[in-house]
Design a protein around this motif. Sequence first.
Motif, PDB file in Angstrom:
ATOM      1  N   ILE A  24       0.831  -1.126  -0.110  1.00 35.68           N
ATOM      2  CA  ILE A  24      -0.006  -0.008   0.104  1.00 35.68           C
ATOM      3  C   ILE A  24       0.984   1.085  -0.036  1.00 35.68           C
ATOM      4  O   ILE A  24       0.704   2.072  -0.853  1.00 35.68           O
ATOM      5  CB  ILE A  24      -0.978  -0.162   1.266  1.00 35.68           C
ATOM      6  N   GLY A  25       1.741   1.353   1.106  1.00 32.70           N
ATOM      7  CA  GLY A  25       2.696   2.418   1.036  1.00 32.70           C
ATOM      8  C   GLY A  25       3.627   2.621  -0.452  1.00 32.70           C
ATOM      9  O   GLY A  25       3.929   3.698  -0.481  1.00 32.70           O
ATOM     10  N   ALA A  26       3.927   1.738  -1.294  1.00 35.15           N
ATOM     11  CA  ALA A  26       4.256   1.853  -2.497  1.00 35.15           C
ATOM     12  C   ALA A  26       3.560   2.405  -3.686  1.00 35.15           C
ATOM     13  O   ALA A  26       3.984   2.746  -4.689  1.00 35.15           O
ATOM     14  CB  ALA A  26       5.148   0.572  -2.870  1.00 35.15           C
ATOM     15  N   LEU A  27       2.215   2.398  -3.532  1.00 34.17           N
ATOM     16  CA  LEU A  27       1.316   2.772  -4.517  1.00 34.17           C
ATOM     17  C   LEU A  27       1.465   4.370  -4.770  1.00 34.17           C
ATOM     18  O   LEU A  27       1.568   5.056  -3.767  1.00 34.17           O
ATOM     19  CB  LEU A  27      -0.162   2.483  -4.354  1.00 34.17           C
ATOM     20  N   ASP A  28       1.263   4.869  -6.388  1.00 31.74           N
ATOM     21  CA  ASP A  28       1.040   6.115  -6.641  1.00 31.74           C
ATOM     22  C   ASP A  28      -0.250   6.449  -5.713  1.00 31.74           C
ATOM     23  O   ASP A  28      -1.334   5.951  -5.936  1.00 31.74           O
ATOM     24  CB  ASP A  28       0.903   5.965  -7.821  1.00 31.74           C
ATOM     25  N   ARG A  29       0.029   7.461  -5.128  1.00 28.41           N
ATOM     26  CA  ARG A  29      -1.275   8.181  -4.393  1.00 28.41           C
ATOM     27  C   ARG A  29      -2.298   8.655  -5.103  1.00 28.41           C
ATOM     28  O   ARG A  29      -3.614   9.042  -4.668  1.00 28.41           O
ATOM     29  CB  ARG A  29      -0.695   9.060  -3.334  1.00 28.41           C
ATOM     30  N   SER A  30      -2.262   8.916  -6.532  1.00 31.56           N
ATOM     31  CA  SER A  30      -3.180   9.200  -7.606  1.00 31.56           C
ATOM     32  C   SER A  30      -4.285   8.212  -7.825  1.00 31.56           C
ATOM     33  O   SER A  30      -5.134   8.542  -8.525  1.00 31.56           O
ATOM     34  CB  SER A  30      -2.501   9.880  -8.567  1.00 31.56           C
ATOM     35  N   ILE A  31      -3.808   7.033  -7.631  1.00 37.14           N
ATOM     36  CA  ILE A  31      -4.516   5.771  -8.063  1.00 37.14           C
ATOM     37  C   ILE A  31      -5.990   5.996  -7.569  1.00 37.14           C
ATOM     38  O   ILE A  31      -6.156   6.279  -6.107  1.00 37.14           O
ATOM     39  CB  ILE A  31      -4.125   4.486  -7.778  1.00 37.14           C
ATOM     40  N   PRO A  32      -7.073   6.029  -8.241  1.00 36.43           N
ATOM     41  CA  PRO A  32      -8.512   6.053  -7.503  1.00 36.43           C
ATOM     42  C   PRO A  32      -8.520   5.086  -6.788  1.00 36.43           C
ATOM     43  O   PRO A  32      -8.400   3.690  -6.798  1.00 36.43           O
ATOM     44  CB  PRO A  32      -9.416   5.845  -8.904  1.00 36.43           C
ATOM     45  N   VAL A  33      -9.520   5.256  -5.583  1.00 31.92           N
ATOM     46  CA  VAL A  33      -9.767   4.274  -4.478  1.00 31.92           C
ATOM     47  C   VAL A  33     -11.300   4.166  -4.680  1.00 31.92           C
ATOM     48  O   VAL A  33     -12.089   5.229  -4.405  1.00 31.92           O
ATOM     49  CB  VAL A  33      -9.603   4.717  -3.184  1.00 31.92           C
ATOM     50  N   ILE A  34     -11.899   3.066  -4.648  1.00 34.75           N
ATOM     51  CA  ILE A  34     -13.268   2.857  -4.707  1.00 34.75           C
ATOM     52  C   ILE A  34     -13.928   2.286  -3.561  1.00 34.75           C
ATOM     53  O   ILE A  34     -13.422   0.988  -3.253  1.00 34.75           O
ATOM     54  CB  ILE A  34     -13.541   1.830  -5.975  1.00 34.75           C
ATOM     55  N   LEU A  35     -14.910   2.777  -3.084  1.00 29.60           N
ATOM     56  CA  LEU A  35     -15.957   2.026  -1.862  1.00 29.60           C
ATOM     57  C   LEU A  35     -17.172   1.514  -2.264  1.00 29.60           C
ATOM     58  O   LEU A  35     -18.077   2.577  -2.601  1.00 29.60           O
ATOM     59  CB  LEU A  35     -15.648   3.013  -0.745  1.00 29.60           C
ATOM     60  N   ASN A  36     -17.473   0.250  -2.194  1.00 29.65           N
ATOM     61  CA  ASN A  36     -18.912   0.071  -2.698  1.00 29.65           C
ATOM     62  C   ASN A  36     -19.784   0.318  -1.295  1.00 29.65           C
ATOM     63  O   ASN A  36     -19.370  -0.302  -0.142  1.00 29.65           O
ATOM     64  CB  ASN A  36     -18.949  -1.398  -3.190  1.00 29.65           C
ATOM     65  N   ILE A  37     -20.817   0.900  -1.385  1.00 26.40           N
ATOM     66  CA  ILE A  37     -22.056   0.714  -0.513  1.00 26.40           C
ATOM     67  C   ILE A  37     -23.227   0.066  -0.886  1.00 26.40           C
ATOM     68  O   ILE A  37     -23.558   0.383  -2.021  1.00 26.40           O
ATOM     69  CB  ILE A  37     -22.241   2.151   0.014  1.00 26.40           C
ATOM     70  N   VAL A  55     -13.825   6.124 -14.204  1.00 25.80           N
ATOM     71  CA  VAL A  55     -12.519   5.998 -13.123  1.00 25.80           C
ATOM     72  C   VAL A  55     -11.372   6.568 -14.051  1.00 25.80           C
ATOM     73  O   VAL A  55     -10.412   7.151 -13.187  1.00 25.80           O
ATOM     74  CB  VAL A  55     -12.213   4.232 -12.935  1.00 25.80           C
ATOM     75  N   ALA A  56     -11.291   6.299 -15.420  1.00 32.45           N
ATOM     76  CA  ALA A  56     -10.069   6.800 -15.878  1.00 32.45           C
ATOM     77  C   ALA A  56      -9.966   8.406 -15.737  1.00 32.45           C
ATOM     78  O   ALA A  56      -8.876   8.928 -15.810  1.00 32.45           O
ATOM     79  CB  ALA A  56     -10.350   6.507 -17.500  1.00 32.45           C
ATOM     80  N   THR A  57     -11.112   9.182 -15.665  1.00 30.85           N
ATOM     81  CA  THR A  57     -11.063  10.545 -15.602  1.00 30.85           C
ATOM     82  C   THR A  57     -10.360  11.054 -14.182  1.00 30.85           C
ATOM     83  O   THR A  57     -10.194  12.205 -14.010  1.00 30.85           O
ATOM     84  CB  THR A  57     -12.378  10.935 -15.710  1.00 30.85           C
ATOM     85  N   MET A  58     -10.367  10.081 -13.136  1.00 31.04           N
ATOM     86  CA  MET A  58     -10.260  10.510 -11.834  1.00 31.04           C
ATOM     87  C   MET A  58      -8.755  10.301 -11.653  1.00 31.04           C
ATOM     88  O   MET A  58      -8.067  10.897 -10.472  1.00 31.04           O
ATOM     89  CB  MET A  58     -10.926   9.524 -10.901  1.00 31.04           C
ATOM     90  N   LYS A  59      -7.872   9.680 -12.478  1.00 26.00           N
ATOM     91  CA  LYS A  59      -6.525   9.772 -12.345  1.00 26.00           C
ATOM     92  C   LYS A  59      -5.700  10.774 -12.967  1.00 26.00           C
ATOM     93  O   LYS A  59      -5.810  11.069 -14.206  1.00 26.00           O
ATOM     94  CB  LYS A  59      -5.910   8.455 -12.673  1.00 26.00           C
TER      95      LYS A  59
END
Length: 250
Positions: free
Chosen positions: A11-24, A246-250
């Motif tokens: 997790i720490g090594a990931l690019d912080r611009s990657i979109p994060v998705i939460l399903n409700i 999602v592609a527009t979020m990065k």
Amino acid sequence: MRWEKLTSREIGALDRSIPVILNIAAIEQHGPHLPLDTDARIGAHFLGEFDARDPDRALILPPVVVCASEHHMDFPGTLTVRHATLLAYVTDILNSVAAHGFRNILLFNSHGGNQAIGQVVVESFGSRHRDCRIGLLTWWRIAAEALAEVQGGGFGSVGHACEFETSLMLHIDEGSVRRELIPGPSHVMTHGWANNDLLRSGRGSLFRTMAEISGGSGVVGDPSLASAEKGRAITRIVVDALTEIVATMK
């Protein structure tokens, strides 16, 4: 990528611009023919198909499956939390995501009762985290025009435990659908200005319980029109739309 399947170092090594998705989602009644976890299964299905196309394009959080379903509580088995509880819980999860430096967040909603409080989450979290971008996507809204071409019935055939949800469950897990109990159409209309279905909003909103909208059946729409083939078509349409957004979020 699945958040919970990674190590802390990964997790720490990931690019912080990657979109994060939460399903409700929801755990609630879905008529006599669909299981209580229908909304949760559908949300997980879409995100699973999305992730399978390219696991590196987004980071998917563990879902929140018990959400705002008070309007279904006339039916046994439904689980619900208060709107204030859901607001606090989801916000705390997103606060954790932001604390780790991630800045592009999407709520992916698979239950109609979450739409209003989901928008409150977006407004309240977004106003406090100006360095983040946060959005709310509800699966049937992100591709409504294309989904209308799949719909076999007219206005009102899609709503809850309906043509679409039953088709998706026939595609995802046919064995979970009680085929012999699939009912015919059920949709109790009200004032013209408030009538709506899954794809078409009314001019205004009027609170009614699911028992009222469904005439006591727990079904709003026409599940007799469902098929696994439609479920496959719905999946493709929704995942295509989600991929584009999602592609527009990065």
